[in-house]
Design a protein around this motif. Structure first.
Motif, PDB file in Angstrom:
ATOM      1  N   VAL A  81       0.770  -0.683  -0.140  1.00 50.33           N
ATOM      2  CA  VAL A  81       0.244   0.135   0.007  1.00 50.33           C
ATOM      3  C   VAL A  81       1.168   1.113   0.077  1.00 50.33           C
ATOM      4  O   VAL A  81       1.667   1.306   0.903  1.00 50.33           O
ATOM      5  CB  VAL A  81      -0.604   0.236   1.345  1.00 50.33           C
ATOM      6  CG1 VAL A  81      -2.266   1.326   1.621  1.00 50.33           C
ATOM      7  CG2 VAL A  81      -1.732  -1.684   1.012  1.00 50.33           C
ATOM      8  N   GLU A  82       1.115   1.903  -0.991  1.00 45.92           N
ATOM      9  CA  GLU A  82       1.530   3.455  -0.844  1.00 45.92           C
ATOM     10  C   GLU A  82       0.826   4.376  -0.139  1.00 45.92           C
ATOM     11  O   GLU A  82      -0.601   4.436  -1.003  1.00 45.92           O
ATOM     12  CB  GLU A  82       1.768   3.580  -2.790  1.00 45.92           C
ATOM     13  CG  GLU A  82       2.646   2.090  -3.448  1.00 45.92           C
ATOM     14  CD  GLU A  82       2.941   2.123  -4.450  1.00 45.92           C
ATOM     15  OE1 GLU A  82       3.753   1.600  -5.357  1.00 45.92           O
ATOM     16  OE2 GLU A  82       2.017   3.356  -5.519  1.00 45.92           O
ATOM     17  N   PHE A  83       1.084   5.081   0.333  1.00 52.12           N
ATOM     18  CA  PHE A  83       0.781   6.237   0.919  1.00 52.12           C
ATOM     19  C   PHE A  83       2.014   7.701   0.264  1.00 52.12           C
ATOM     20  O   PHE A  83       2.143   8.250   0.332  1.00 52.12           O
ATOM     21  CB  PHE A  83       1.150   6.260   1.831  1.00 52.12           C
ATOM     22  CG  PHE A  83       0.153   5.389   3.168  1.00 52.12           C
ATOM     23  CD1 PHE A  83      -1.169   5.886   3.213  1.00 52.12           C
ATOM     24  CD2 PHE A  83       0.245   4.118   3.646  1.00 52.12           C
ATOM     25  CE1 PHE A  83      -2.360   4.624   4.445  1.00 52.12           C
ATOM     26  CE2 PHE A  83       0.023   2.619   3.880  1.00 52.12           C
ATOM     27  CZ  PHE A  83      -1.844   2.864   4.250  1.00 52.12           C
ATOM     28  N   TYR A  84       0.050   8.427  -0.499  1.00 47.80           N
ATOM     29  CA  TYR A  84       1.087   9.784  -1.027  1.00 47.80           C
ATOM     30  C   TYR A  84       0.584  10.787  -0.086  1.00 47.80           C
ATOM     31  O   TYR A  84      -0.085  10.784   0.174  1.00 47.80           O
ATOM     32  CB  TYR A  84       0.912  10.019  -2.289  1.00 47.80           C
ATOM     33  CG  TYR A  84       1.187   8.969  -3.451  1.00 47.80           C
ATOM     34  CD1 TYR A  84       2.314   9.277  -3.977  1.00 47.80           C
ATOM     35  CD2 TYR A  84       0.765   7.523  -3.526  1.00 47.80           C
ATOM     36  CE1 TYR A  84       2.241   7.978  -4.526  1.00 47.80           C
ATOM     37  CE2 TYR A  84       0.999   6.918  -4.740  1.00 47.80           C
ATOM     38  CZ  TYR A  84       2.156   7.275  -4.640  1.00 47.80           C
ATOM     39  OH  TYR A  84       2.904   5.991  -5.831  1.00 47.80           O
ATOM     40  N   ARG A  85       2.106  11.133   0.272  1.00 46.10           N
ATOM     41  CA  ARG A  85       1.516  12.595   0.933  1.00 46.10           C
ATOM     42  C   ARG A  85       0.488  13.876   0.007  1.00 46.10           C
ATOM     43  O   ARG A  85       1.189  13.935  -1.441  1.00 46.10           O
ATOM     44  CB  ARG A  85       2.471  13.565   1.505  1.00 46.10           C
ATOM     45  CG  ARG A  85       2.207  14.244   2.826  1.00 46.10           C
ATOM     46  CD  ARG A  85       3.558  15.412   2.960  1.00 46.10           C
ATOM     47  NE  ARG A  85       4.874  15.089   3.333  1.00 46.10           N
ATOM     48  CZ  ARG A  85       5.128  14.660   4.173  1.00 46.10           C
ATOM     49  NH1 ARG A  85       4.279  15.356   5.840  1.00 46.10           N
ATOM     50  NH2 ARG A  85       5.740  14.344   6.220  1.00 46.10           N
ATOM     51  N   GLU A  91     -11.350  13.866   1.563  1.00 49.45           N
ATOM     52  CA  GLU A  91     -11.770  12.000   2.057  1.00 49.45           C
ATOM     53  C   GLU A  91     -11.050  11.566   1.399  1.00 49.45           C
ATOM     54  O   GLU A  91     -11.115  10.334   1.979  1.00 49.45           O
ATOM     55  CB  GLU A  91     -12.654  12.730   1.570  1.00 49.45           C
ATOM     56  CG  GLU A  91     -13.580  11.906  -0.217  1.00 49.45           C
ATOM     57  CD  GLU A  91     -15.126  11.874  -0.727  1.00 49.45           C
ATOM     58  OE1 GLU A  91     -15.710  11.545  -0.004  1.00 49.45           O
ATOM     59  OE2 GLU A  91     -15.225  11.465  -1.681  1.00 49.45           O
ATOM     60  N   SER A  92     -10.303  11.436   0.655  1.00 47.89           N
ATOM     61  CA  SER A  92      -9.276  10.417   0.302  1.00 47.89           C
ATOM     62  C   SER A  92      -8.339  10.513   1.305  1.00 47.89           C
ATOM     63  O   SER A  92      -7.190   8.938   0.765  1.00 47.89           O
ATOM     64  CB  SER A  92      -8.698  10.225  -0.819  1.00 47.89           C
ATOM     65  OG  SER A  92      -8.169  11.264  -1.329  1.00 47.89           O
ATOM     66  N   GLN A 104      -2.525   9.765   1.287  1.00 45.34           N
ATOM     67  CA  GLN A 104      -3.497   9.106   0.522  1.00 45.34           C
ATOM     68  C   GLN A 104      -3.379   7.482  -0.130  1.00 45.34           C
ATOM     69  O   GLN A 104      -1.952   7.544  -0.114  1.00 45.34           O
ATOM     70  CB  GLN A 104      -3.556   9.854  -0.905  1.00 45.34           C
ATOM     71  CG  GLN A 104      -4.570   9.566  -1.406  1.00 45.34           C
ATOM     72  CD  GLN A 104      -4.316  10.422  -2.753  1.00 45.34           C
ATOM     73  OE1 GLN A 104      -4.123  10.095  -4.334  1.00 45.34           O
ATOM     74  NE2 GLN A 104      -6.539  10.971  -3.444  1.00 45.34           N
ATOM     75  N   PRO A 105      -3.983   6.711   0.488  1.00 44.49           N
ATOM     76  CA  PRO A 105      -2.974   4.956   0.249  1.00 44.49           C
ATOM     77  C   PRO A 105      -4.104   4.679  -1.118  1.00 44.49           C
ATOM     78  O   PRO A 105      -5.215   5.545  -1.758  1.00 44.49           O
ATOM     79  CB  PRO A 105      -4.496   4.567   1.393  1.00 44.49           C
ATOM     80  CG  PRO A 105      -5.655   5.176   2.002  1.00 44.49           C
ATOM     81  CD  PRO A 105      -4.818   7.326   1.364  1.00 44.49           C
ATOM     82  N   TYR A 106      -2.855   4.118  -1.990  1.00 41.18           N
ATOM     83  CA  TYR A 106      -3.247   3.727  -3.466  1.00 41.18           C
ATOM     84  C   TYR A 106      -2.771   2.321  -3.439  1.00 41.18           C
ATOM     85  O   TYR A 106      -0.923   2.127  -2.815  1.00 41.18           O
ATOM     86  CB  TYR A 106      -1.802   4.167  -3.798  1.00 41.18           C
ATOM     87  CG  TYR A 106      -2.374   4.049  -4.938  1.00 41.18           C
ATOM     88  CD1 TYR A 106      -3.530   4.498  -6.607  1.00 41.18           C
ATOM     89  CD2 TYR A 106      -1.114   3.255  -5.978  1.00 41.18           C
ATOM     90  CE1 TYR A 106      -3.569   4.184  -6.973  1.00 41.18           C
ATOM     91  CE2 TYR A 106      -1.405   3.161  -7.225  1.00 41.18           C
ATOM     92  CZ  TYR A 106      -2.575   3.681  -8.000  1.00 41.18           C
ATOM     93  OH  TYR A 106      -2.452   3.418  -9.075  1.00 41.18           O
ATOM     94  N   PRO A 107      -3.525   1.073  -3.276  1.00 41.99           N
ATOM     95  CA  PRO A 107      -3.716  -0.229  -3.224  1.00 41.99           C
ATOM     96  C   PRO A 107      -2.010  -0.985  -4.475  1.00 41.99           C
ATOM     97  O   PRO A 107      -2.797  -0.430  -5.839  1.00 41.99           O
ATOM     98  CB  PRO A 107      -3.983  -0.997  -2.613  1.00 41.99           C
ATOM     99  CG  PRO A 107      -5.973  -0.202  -3.409  1.00 41.99           C
ATOM    100  CD  PRO A 107      -4.775   1.024  -2.815  1.00 41.99           C
TER     101      PRO A 107
END
Ligand code: SF4
Length: 221
Positions: A81-85, A91-92, A104-107
Protein backbone atom coordinates in the motif's frame (compact mmCIF):
# COMPACT_ATOMS: atom_id res chain seq x y z
CA UNK A 1 -21.70 -6.92 9.47
CA UNK A 2 -19.80 -10.17 9.92
CA UNK A 3 -18.12 -11.47 13.06
CA UNK A 4 -14.36 -11.99 12.84
CA UNK A 5 -14.80 -15.77 13.16
CA UNK A 6 -16.80 -15.75 9.93
CA UNK A 7 -14.31 -13.79 7.82
CA UNK A 8 -13.25 -15.41 4.56
CA UNK A 9 -9.91 -14.82 2.85
CA UNK A 10 -9.81 -12.14 0.15
CA UNK A 11 -8.18 -14.68 -2.17
CA UNK A 12 -11.38 -16.77 -1.95
CA UNK A 13 -13.16 -14.15 -4.08
CA UNK A 14 -10.64 -14.57 -6.86
CA UNK A 15 -10.80 -18.37 -6.57
CA UNK A 16 -14.62 -18.29 -6.71
CA UNK A 17 -14.67 -16.15 -9.86
CA UNK A 18 -12.16 -18.50 -11.49
CA UNK A 19 -14.19 -21.58 -10.54
CA UNK A 20 -16.61 -22.07 -7.58
CA UNK A 21 -15.41 -25.67 -7.20
CA UNK A 22 -11.79 -24.53 -6.89
CA UNK A 23 -12.88 -22.06 -4.21
CA UNK A 24 -14.71 -24.82 -2.30
CA UNK A 25 -11.78 -27.24 -2.56
CA UNK A 26 -9.36 -24.65 -1.18
CA UNK A 27 -11.48 -22.79 1.36
CA UNK A 28 -14.07 -25.38 2.35
CA UNK A 29 -12.21 -28.66 2.04
CA UNK A 30 -8.82 -27.06 2.74
CA UNK A 31 -7.11 -28.85 -0.11
CA UNK A 32 -4.23 -27.01 -1.70
CA UNK A 33 -2.25 -28.28 -4.59
CA UNK A 34 0.54 -26.08 -5.91
CA UNK A 35 1.12 -26.04 -9.63
CA UNK A 36 3.69 -24.08 -11.56
CA UNK A 37 1.47 -21.01 -11.84
CA UNK A 38 0.78 -20.70 -8.11
CA UNK A 39 4.36 -21.56 -7.12
CA UNK A 40 5.91 -18.87 -9.28
CA UNK A 41 3.14 -16.48 -8.20
CA UNK A 42 3.98 -17.18 -4.57
CA UNK A 43 7.68 -16.54 -5.19
CA UNK A 44 6.82 -13.15 -6.67
CA UNK A 45 4.68 -12.34 -3.62
CA UNK A 46 7.46 -13.49 -1.28
CA UNK A 47 9.93 -11.19 -3.05
CA UNK A 48 7.53 -8.24 -2.74
CA UNK A 49 6.58 -8.99 0.85
CA UNK A 50 10.14 -9.57 2.03
CA UNK A 51 11.04 -5.91 1.48
CA UNK A 52 10.71 -3.68 4.53
CA UNK A 53 8.40 -0.69 4.56
CA UNK A 54 10.13 2.45 3.37
CA UNK A 55 9.57 6.18 3.37
CA UNK A 56 10.72 8.96 1.12
CA UNK A 57 9.78 12.61 1.39
CA UNK A 58 6.27 12.43 -0.03
CA UNK A 59 5.63 8.70 -0.21
CA UNK A 60 5.46 5.93 2.37
CA UNK A 61 5.40 2.31 1.14
CA UNK A 62 3.85 -0.26 3.51
CA UNK A 63 4.21 -3.98 2.77
CA UNK A 64 2.19 -6.94 4.04
CA UNK A 65 -0.49 -4.94 5.86
CA UNK A 66 -3.21 -7.03 7.46
CA UNK A 67 -6.54 -6.01 5.92
CA UNK A 68 -10.11 -6.69 6.95
CA UNK A 69 -13.66 -5.53 6.34
CA UNK A 70 -16.46 -6.42 8.74
CA UNK A 71 -18.97 -5.21 6.14
CA UNK A 72 -17.91 -7.83 3.57
CA UNK A 73 -16.59 -10.33 6.14
CA UNK A 74 -13.19 -10.63 4.45
CA UNK A 75 -9.56 -10.45 5.54
CA UNK A 76 -6.13 -10.82 3.96
CA UNK A 77 -2.65 -9.39 3.55
CA UNK A 78 -1.81 -6.63 1.08
CA UNK A 79 1.26 -6.81 -1.15
CA UNK A 80 1.92 -3.08 -1.08
CA UNK A 81 0.00 0.00 0.00
CA UNK A 82 1.58 3.27 -1.12
CA UNK A 83 0.69 6.39 0.85
CA UNK A 84 1.13 9.72 -0.94
CA UNK A 85 1.47 12.89 1.13
CA UNK A 86 -1.21 15.46 0.30
CA UNK A 87 -1.09 19.16 1.09
CA UNK A 88 -4.81 19.67 0.49
CA UNK A 89 -6.47 16.79 2.44
CA UNK A 90 -9.89 15.51 1.42
CA UNK A 91 -11.96 12.36 2.01
CA UNK A 92 -9.24 10.27 0.32
CA UNK A 93 -6.64 11.10 3.01
CA UNK A 94 -5.84 9.79 6.46
CA UNK A 95 -3.28 10.26 9.22
CA UNK A 96 -0.41 7.80 9.70
CA UNK A 97 1.16 6.85 13.01
CA UNK A 98 4.46 8.67 13.68
CA UNK A 99 4.12 10.67 10.47
CA UNK A 100 3.12 14.26 10.03
CA UNK A 101 0.56 15.42 7.51
CA UNK A 102 -2.15 13.74 5.48
CA UNK A 103 -1.65 10.66 3.33
CA UNK A 104 -3.60 9.13 0.45
CA UNK A 105 -3.52 5.28 0.32
CA UNK A 106 -3.07 3.48 -3.01
CA UNK A 107 -3.12 -0.36 -3.03
CA UNK A 108 -0.83 -2.29 -5.41
CA UNK A 109 -1.10 -6.05 -6.03
CA UNK A 110 1.68 -8.01 -7.74
CA UNK A 111 0.79 -10.73 -10.23
CA UNK A 112 2.77 -13.27 -12.15
CA UNK A 113 1.99 -13.34 -15.86
CA UNK A 114 0.03 -10.83 -17.87
CA UNK A 115 -3.31 -9.04 -17.90
CA UNK A 116 -6.24 -11.47 -17.85
CA UNK A 117 -9.48 -11.41 -19.82
CA UNK A 118 -11.58 -11.61 -16.67
CA UNK A 119 -12.09 -9.48 -13.56
CA UNK A 120 -10.62 -11.83 -10.94
CA UNK A 121 -7.57 -9.64 -10.21
CA UNK A 122 -9.60 -6.43 -10.26
CA UNK A 123 -12.03 -7.90 -7.70
CA UNK A 124 -9.15 -8.92 -5.42
CA UNK A 125 -7.68 -5.40 -5.57
CA UNK A 126 -11.09 -3.79 -5.08
CA UNK A 127 -11.66 -5.99 -1.99
CA UNK A 128 -8.35 -4.70 -0.59
CA UNK A 129 -9.44 -1.11 -1.24
CA UNK A 130 -12.79 -1.70 0.51
CA UNK A 131 -10.87 -3.05 3.53
CA UNK A 132 -8.58 0.00 3.58
CA UNK A 133 -11.58 2.33 3.28
CA UNK A 134 -13.21 0.74 6.31
CA UNK A 135 -9.98 0.57 8.35
CA UNK A 136 -8.71 4.08 7.55
CA UNK A 137 -12.10 5.82 7.04
CA UNK A 138 -11.19 7.08 3.57
CA UNK A 139 -12.44 6.85 0.00
CA UNK A 140 -10.10 5.17 -2.49
CA UNK A 141 -10.68 5.83 -6.18
CA UNK A 142 -8.02 3.60 -7.74
CA UNK A 143 -5.14 1.18 -7.29
CA UNK A 144 -2.77 -0.82 -9.50
CA UNK A 145 -2.11 -4.38 -10.62
CA UNK A 146 1.52 -5.06 -11.50
CA UNK A 147 2.06 -7.92 -13.98
CA UNK A 148 5.49 -9.60 -13.89
CA UNK A 149 5.52 -10.70 -17.55
CA UNK A 150 4.60 -7.25 -18.78
CA UNK A 151 6.75 -5.49 -16.18
CA UNK A 152 4.23 -2.71 -15.89
CA UNK A 153 1.35 -1.44 -13.81
CA UNK A 154 -2.24 -1.47 -14.90
CA UNK A 155 -4.43 1.10 -13.13
CA UNK A 156 -7.79 -0.10 -11.80
CA UNK A 157 -10.60 2.38 -11.09
CA UNK A 158 -12.93 1.19 -8.33
CA UNK A 159 -16.20 1.86 -10.15
CA UNK A 160 -19.64 1.19 -8.67
CA UNK A 161 -19.90 -1.86 -10.97
CA UNK A 162 -16.60 -3.32 -9.73
CA UNK A 163 -17.57 -2.63 -6.09
CA UNK A 164 -20.93 -4.34 -6.68
CA UNK A 165 -19.27 -7.38 -8.27
CA UNK A 166 -16.84 -7.57 -5.32
CA UNK A 167 -19.69 -7.38 -2.78
CA UNK A 168 -21.82 -9.97 -4.63
CA UNK A 169 -18.85 -12.33 -4.95
CA UNK A 170 -18.08 -12.11 -1.24
CA UNK A 171 -21.74 -12.87 -0.43
CA UNK A 172 -21.66 -15.91 -2.75
CA UNK A 173 -18.46 -17.20 -1.12
CA UNK A 174 -20.02 -16.81 2.36
CA UNK A 175 -23.04 -18.79 1.13
CA UNK A 176 -20.77 -21.50 -0.32
CA UNK A 177 -18.91 -21.80 2.99
CA UNK A 178 -22.17 -21.84 5.00
CA UNK A 179 -23.94 -24.52 2.94
CA UNK A 180 -20.77 -26.66 2.98
CA UNK A 181 -21.40 -28.13 -0.45
CA UNK A 182 -18.61 -28.43 -3.02
CA UNK A 183 -19.95 -27.83 -6.55
CA UNK A 184 -19.43 -30.55 -9.18
CA UNK A 185 -16.55 -30.26 -11.61
CA UNK A 186 -17.28 -28.64 -14.94
CA UNK A 187 -14.46 -29.46 -17.29
CA UNK A 188 -13.28 -26.52 -19.40
CA UNK A 189 -10.13 -25.04 -20.93
CA UNK A 190 -9.22 -23.24 -17.71
CA UNK A 191 -8.85 -26.59 -15.88
CA UNK A 192 -5.41 -26.96 -17.49
CA UNK A 193 -4.19 -23.89 -15.59
CA UNK A 194 -5.94 -24.77 -12.34
CA UNK A 195 -3.87 -25.36 -9.20
CA UNK A 196 -6.46 -27.90 -8.00
CA UNK A 197 -6.46 -30.02 -11.16
CA UNK A 198 -4.81 -33.02 -9.51
CA UNK A 199 -7.25 -32.95 -6.59
CA UNK A 200 -10.36 -32.15 -8.62
CA UNK A 201 -9.75 -34.57 -11.55
CA UNK A 202 -12.45 -32.85 -13.64
CA UNK A 203 -12.13 -35.25 -16.56
CA UNK A 204 -13.18 -38.11 -14.30
CA UNK A 205 -16.45 -36.35 -13.48
CA UNK A 206 -16.82 -35.33 -17.11
CA UNK A 207 -16.42 -38.94 -18.25
CA UNK A 208 -18.69 -40.10 -15.46
CA UNK A 209 -21.36 -37.65 -16.69
CA UNK A 210 -21.02 -38.92 -20.25
CA UNK A 211 -21.27 -42.51 -19.00
CA UNK A 212 -24.35 -41.60 -16.98
CA UNK A 213 -26.02 -39.95 -20.00
CA UNK A 214 -25.23 -42.98 -22.16
CA UNK A 215 -26.84 -45.20 -19.55
CA UNK A 216 -30.02 -43.09 -19.62
CA UNK A 217 -30.22 -42.27 -23.33
CA UNK A 218 -28.39 -45.24 -24.84
CA UNK A 219 -25.15 -45.33 -26.87
CA UNK A 220 -24.22 -42.42 -29.11
CA UNK A 221 -24.08 -43.16 -32.79
S1 SF4 B 1 -9.86 -28.47 -12.43
FE1 SF4 B 1 -11.47 -27.30 -13.47
S2 SF4 B 1 -13.43 -27.89 -12.50
FE2 SF4 B 1 -11.73 -28.55 -11.17
S3 SF4 B 1 -11.49 -26.90 -9.73
FE3 SF4 B 1 -10.05 -26.50 -11.37
S4 SF4 B 1 -11.13 -25.21 -12.83
FE4 SF4 B 1 -12.66 -26.07 -11.43
Amino acid sequence: MYKEDDYIMISALQHFLFCPRQCALIHLEQEWSENYLTTSGNLLHKKVNEGASESRKNIHIARSLRLFSSELGISGISDVVEFYRKNDPDESCCRLENKEGWWQPYPVEYKRGKTKNDETDEVQLCAQAICLEEMLKVKIKSGSLYYGSENRRHEVIFTQELRYLTKMTSEKVHTLINIKLTPKAEYSKKCMACSMYGVCIPEKDHKKDIGYLKLIYGEDD
